[in-house]
Design an enzyme around this catalytic site. Structure first.
Site, PDB file in Angstrom:
ATOM      1  CG  ASP A 190       7.414   0.612   3.587  1.00 33.51           C
ATOM      2  OD1 ASP A 190       8.114   0.386   4.584  1.00 33.51           O
ATOM      3  OD2 ASP A 190       6.370   0.000   3.327  1.00 33.51           O
ATOM      4  CG  HIS A 237      28.358   8.443  17.969  1.00 35.09           C
ATOM      5  ND1 HIS A 237      27.087   8.759  17.589  1.00 35.09           N
ATOM      6  CD2 HIS A 237      28.708   7.379  17.225  1.00 35.09           C
ATOM      7  CE1 HIS A 237      26.696   7.916  16.652  1.00 35.09           C
ATOM      8  NE2 HIS A 237      27.660   7.076  16.404  1.00 35.09           N
ATOM      9  CE  LYS A 263      21.834   1.189  13.474  1.00 30.25           C
ATOM     10  NZ  LYS A 263      22.286   2.539  13.876  1.00 30.25           N
ATOM     11  CD  GLU A 309      22.835   6.214  14.799  1.00 27.81           C
ATOM     12  OE1 GLU A 309      21.921   5.500  14.351  1.00 27.81           O
ATOM     13  OE2 GLU A 309      24.001   5.800  14.953  1.00 27.81           O
TER      14      GLU A 309
HETATM   15  P1  NAD Z   1       0.250   3.813  -4.997  1.00 23.43           P
HETATM   16  O1  NAD Z   1      -0.704   2.723  -5.298  1.00 23.43           O
HETATM   17  O2  NAD Z   1      -0.163   4.907  -4.073  1.00 23.43           O
HETATM   18  O3  NAD Z   1       0.717   4.520  -6.368  1.00 23.43           O
HETATM   19  C1  NAD Z   1       1.231   3.840  -7.449  1.00 23.43           C
HETATM   20  C2  NAD Z   1       0.385   4.114  -8.661  1.00 23.43           C
HETATM   21  O4  NAD Z   1       0.669   5.410  -9.194  1.00 23.43           O
HETATM   22  C3  NAD Z   1       0.703   3.188  -9.800  1.00 23.43           C
HETATM   23  O5  NAD Z   1       0.064   1.949  -9.597  1.00 23.43           O
HETATM   24  C4  NAD Z   1       0.172   3.970 -10.987  1.00 23.43           C
HETATM   25  O6  NAD Z   1      -1.197   3.710 -11.203  1.00 23.43           O
HETATM   26  C5  NAD Z   1       0.321   5.422 -10.567  1.00 23.43           C
HETATM   27  N1  NAD Z   1       1.378   6.164 -11.323  1.00 23.43           N
HETATM   28  C6  NAD Z   1       1.268   7.426 -11.806  1.00 23.43           C
HETATM   29  N2  NAD Z   1       2.395   7.818 -12.417  1.00 23.43           N
HETATM   30  C7  NAD Z   1       3.260   6.788 -12.326  1.00 23.43           C
HETATM   31  C8  NAD Z   1       4.610   6.589 -12.775  1.00 23.43           C
HETATM   32  N3  NAD Z   1       5.309   7.544 -13.414  1.00 23.43           N
HETATM   33  N4  NAD Z   1       5.220   5.414 -12.478  1.00 23.43           N
HETATM   34  C9  NAD Z   1       4.556   4.464 -11.818  1.00 23.43           C
HETATM   35  N5  NAD Z   1       3.269   4.569 -11.383  1.00 23.43           N
HETATM   36  C10 NAD Z   1       2.618   5.744 -11.637  1.00 23.43           C
HETATM   37  O7  NAD Z   1       1.615   3.280  -4.422  1.00 23.43           O
HETATM   38  P2  NAD Z   1       2.481   1.977  -4.640  1.00 23.43           P
HETATM   39  O8  NAD Z   1       3.819   2.453  -5.128  1.00 23.43           O
HETATM   40  O9  NAD Z   1       1.796   0.933  -5.453  1.00 23.43           O
HETATM   41  O10 NAD Z   1       2.638   1.437  -3.141  1.00 23.43           O
HETATM   42  C11 NAD Z   1       3.499   2.054  -2.212  1.00 23.43           C
HETATM   43  C12 NAD Z   1       2.906   1.988  -0.830  1.00 23.43           C
HETATM   44  O11 NAD Z   1       2.530   0.656  -0.488  1.00 23.43           O
HETATM   45  C13 NAD Z   1       3.892   2.410   0.220  1.00 23.43           C
HETATM   46  O12 NAD Z   1       3.299   3.416   1.003  1.00 23.43           O
HETATM   47  C14 NAD Z   1       4.136   1.151   1.061  1.00 23.43           C
HETATM   48  O13 NAD Z   1       4.345   1.488   2.415  1.00 23.43           O
HETATM   49  C15 NAD Z   1       2.877   0.381   0.885  1.00 23.43           C
HETATM   50  N6  NAD Z   1       2.903  -1.090   1.042  1.00 23.43           N
HETATM   51  C16 NAD Z   1       4.067  -1.807   1.163  1.00 23.43           C
HETATM   52  C17 NAD Z   1       4.032  -3.200   1.261  1.00 23.43           C
HETATM   53  C18 NAD Z   1       5.321  -3.980   1.331  1.00 23.43           C
HETATM   54  O14 NAD Z   1       6.387  -3.416   1.279  1.00 23.43           O
HETATM   55  N7  NAD Z   1       5.312  -5.303   1.417  1.00 23.43           N
HETATM   56  C19 NAD Z   1       2.808  -3.862   1.237  1.00 23.43           C
HETATM   57  C20 NAD Z   1       1.647  -3.105   1.094  1.00 23.43           C
HETATM   58  C21 NAD Z   1       1.686  -1.720   0.981  1.00 23.43           C
END
Ligand code: NAD
Length: 415
Positions: free
Chosen positions: A269, A367, A253, A78
């Site tokens: 995300d 714009h 928005k 945008e």
């Molecule tokens: P992930 O599982 O890839 O990584 C998270 C993991 O990193 C943690 O569980 C932990 O084991 C590790 N970790 C290492 N260092 C860490 C620190 N300092 N702090 C915290 N954790 C640490 O990712 P995630 O964050 O669990 O999930 C994010 C992804 O899930 C996004 O890509 C999103 O799009 C997707 N997602 C979103 C939804 C939703 O929004 N409803 C549903 C499903 C999946």
């Protein structure tokens, strides 16, 4: 001193200037090169890959957040968003931002519970065991100082009957936490079924991250905003959003124009953050603005925002995508909480930029130039022809696709 005049520089010069000022290695910007990923990398990210969809990343200038100069990378299609955020950021000395908690909520839906009161107290008595078995799923998160911390329950009356809803509260630290929370919710379900004698159905994260709220506040100089009348009209525009969900939707928005651009740039995300923001905006039962404004004793405008920030600096694609890695380095944030502070500050600035433009000049004027350029390119103009068409469209004050095409034809005819 803040980085200024970025808009007058070439992209290469901007990279050089930002790297110098922020003391980062200029090679960081390679992650934002058009060819930073090859088709094999992309093919590993989603299904049925056929290519890439490229968006520009611009740097919003002038942001000082909690005393630190912060160049803000924004990935957006945008026009005007980056310029508007930069302009408003220059109207304040500093954004004071906080994001004290990083707790996400996993929901387990339990059906066919024979004794609701008994089930609720059974879960309550076994909280520690449920939390421990959730934590057994993610020792890395626990060793990072996070993990499941508590359980909440409630019963819901629905057209499908009574349901017992369990909330698993998980401190996700620097991760957004969706995968972590979903895995934990799935892992504790058999135990919850045993305790309630019911059947677990959905086991998934809630995007309404009420325990991961970032707030930002800033005082904007009245004169730099355009004077007392402009500030008064910004208040009129804000009160319109407070009183009317049709307006509040567009008000929010405008906030998300900034927030989502940074969320995208950092590999987070956008849908998760958007869903959380809009649900939070209607938490009181009435959909309302995520920002609030007041005029202080000296006539300056004080703005404030509260917004859920389910984002991470680890996990997902944040460490995998070269563009996301580059943007996190440029931002210089070291934790999800710091990223949340940036998102809140940018959301506030973007919102005020829109309110100011609407109140002071109407949104279209700002714009117009980039819109005219898009129309010129759409009409088939080359890179050399486009500026001439833009100039004519603006001078005539008639910025339309058909006029762009007519001007292009007349330019070519006159050659
Ligand atoms: P992930 O599982 O890839 O990584 C998270 C993991 O990193 C943690 O569980 C932990 O084991 C590790 N970790 C290492 N260092 C860490 C620190 N300092 N702090 C915290 N954790 C640490 O990712 P995630 O964050 O669990 O999930 C994010 C992804 O899930 C996004 O890509 C999103 O799009 C997707 N997602 C979103 C939804 C939703 O929004 N409803 C549903 C499903 C999946």
């Amino acid at each position: 001193m803040r980085i200024s005049g970025l808009y007058r520089m070439t992209p290469d010069k901007r990279r050089e200037e930002i790297a110098k000022r922020m003391q980062i290695d200029p090679s960081v910007f390679k992650g934002l090169d058009m060819r930073s990923m090859d088709i094999e990398d992309l093919d590993g990210m989603i299904e049925n890959v056929v290519g890439a969809f490229v968006l520009p990343v611009g740097i919003a200038a002038n942001f000082v957040i909690n005393g630190r100069e912060t160049p803000v990378p924004m990935a957006t299609e945008e026009p005007s968003v980056v310029a508007a955020a930069s302009r408003i950021a220059a109207c304040t000395e500093d954004f004071t931002a906080r994001c004290p908690e990083s707790i996400m909520i996993g929901q387990v839906q339990i059906l066919d519970v024979p004794d609701m009161e008994g089930a609720l107290s059974s879960i309550d008595r076994n909280k520690d065991g449920i939390v421990s078995s959730a934590n057994a799923v993610d020792p890395v998160l626990v060793s990072s100082g996070g993990g499941a911390v508590d359980i909440e329950t409630r019963s819901l009356d629905t057209p499908s009957g009574a349901m017992l809803i369990v909330h698993l509260l998980v401190d996700c630290r620097d991760a957004m936490g969706a995968n972590a929370v979903n895995s934990m919710a799935e892992a504790v379900s058999p135990m919850l079924e045993d305790l309630t004698l019911g059947r677990a159905l959905l086991r998934i994260l809630s995007n309404l991250a009420v325990r991961r709220i970032a707030t930002a506040e800033a005082r904007f100089d009245r004169e730099r905003l355009g004077g007392t009348e402009v500030v008064d009209d910004i208040m009129n525009a804000y009160h319109f959003a407070c009183a009317d969900p049709f307006r509040a939707s567009t008000h929010n928005k405008g906030i998300m124009n900034g927030v989502s651009a940074v969320v995208r740039a950092t590999g987070n995300d956008t849908r998760a953050v958007e869903a959380g923001a809009h649900a939070y905006a209607s938490l009181s039962g009435n959909y309302g603005p995520l920002t609030s404004y007041r005029i202080d004793e000296s006539g300056d405008l004080v703005g404030r925002i509260s917004i859920p920030v389910p984002v991470g600096t680890v996990g997902g694609i944040t460490k995998v995508h070269p563009g996301a890695r580059a943007c996190l380095r440029i931002l210089g944030v070291n934790s999800a909480s710091e990223l949340g502070c940036v998102l809140a500050s940018v959301g506030l600035a973007q919102n005020l930029a829109a309110l100011r433009a609407l109140s002071a000049e109407g949104i279209q004027r700002g714009h117009m130039k980039l819109h005219a350029r898009n129309l010129a390119i759409q009409s088939g103009a080359s890179v050399d022809e486009a500026p001439l068409i833009v100039q004519r469209l603006i001078a005539e004050g008639k910025v339309s696709a058909s006029r762009a095409r007519d001007i292009l034809l007349s330019l070519r005819g006159s050659k």
